[in-house]
Design a protein around this motif. Structure first.
Motif, short mmCIF file in Angstrom:
data_model
loop_
_atom_site.label_atom_id
_atom_site.label_comp_id
_atom_site.label_asym_id
_atom_site.label_seq_id
_atom_site.Cartn_x
_atom_site.Cartn_y
_atom_site.Cartn_z
N THR A 48 -5.76 -5.14 37.57
CA THR A 48 -5.17 -6.47 37.79
C THR A 48 -5.75 -7.04 39.09
OG1 THR A 48 -3.30 -5.57 39.04
CG2 THR A 48 -2.97 -5.92 36.69
N ILE A 49 -5.78 -8.36 39.16
CA ILE A 49 -6.18 -9.04 40.39
C ILE A 49 -4.90 -9.38 41.14
CG2 ILE A 49 -7.27 -11.10 41.38
CD1 ILE A 49 -9.33 -9.26 40.18
N GLU A 50 -4.87 -8.98 42.40
CA GLU A 50 -3.68 -9.23 43.22
C GLU A 50 -3.50 -10.73 43.47
OE1 GLU A 50 -4.14 -6.90 46.78
OE2 GLU A 50 -3.91 -5.01 45.69
N ARG A 51 -2.24 -11.11 43.63
CA ARG A 51 -1.84 -12.48 43.95
C ARG A 51 -2.28 -13.49 42.90
NH1 ARG A 51 -3.37 -11.98 50.29
NH2 ARG A 51 -1.70 -10.55 50.80
N ALA A 52 -2.52 -13.02 41.68
CA ALA A 52 -2.87 -13.88 40.54
C ALA A 52 -4.07 -14.79 40.82
CB ALA A 52 -1.65 -14.71 40.11
N GLN A 53 -4.99 -14.33 41.63
CA GLN A 53 -6.20 -15.11 41.90
C GLN A 53 -7.18 -14.98 40.73
OE1 GLN A 53 -7.51 -13.54 45.72
NE2 GLN A 53 -6.53 -15.26 46.76
#
Length: 147
Positions: free
Chosen positions: A38-43
């Protein structure tokens, strides 16, 4: 400081290979060692500075940051932020180049890192074989299945 350089030829056009590799969060779809990502902070996965958090199939968790990405040059670089493996200052670079004889792709993957002297040989072999070579073979399989 270990310096690992590996390259291969993929029997597919560079744009086909790039479309898979440029997704900094997509390696869980093709690399055999990666279970989830997953990419952190929905970036966005192509935003410079984004951080991917991923879990390996053995349960280990790692974090890597995208340092550079160029669609024009078909390159990207990333930095290993967190790992349970005793590797430090790990920076990797990926570059694709066209092989015009047969419309194939030359894939260059290299990295440097620091570690304890007694761990250097084993970690160099692990990255070269279990990450890079396994990744080359996995992309070949992934592209073949997608075709």
């Amino acid at each position: 400081m270990p310096h690992i350089v590996r390259s291969t030829i993929i029997d597919a056009p560079t744009m086909t290979v790039w479309n898979v590799l440029r997704d900094f969060n997509g390696h869980d779809h093709w690399h055999p060692a990666v279970a989830t990502s997953t990419i952190e902070r929905a970036q966005a996965s192509d935003k410079i500075g984004c951080v991917r958090r991923f879990r390996l199939k053995d349960g280990s968790e790692l974090r890597e940051q995208l340092l550079a990405l160029s669609d024009l040059e078909q390159t990207f670089s990333y930095y290993l932020l967190d790992t349970p493996i005793p590797m430090f200052n790990y920076v990797a670079h990926v570059r694709l180049l066209p092989v015009t004889d047969g419309d194939r792709t030359f894939w260059h993957w290299e990295s440097r890192f620091t570690t304890k002297p007694q761990d250097a040989v084993a970690l160099t072999k692990m990255v070269a074989d279990d990450i890079y070579q396994a990744g080359f073979e996995a992309i070949r399989k992934h592209l073949k299945e997608a075709a």
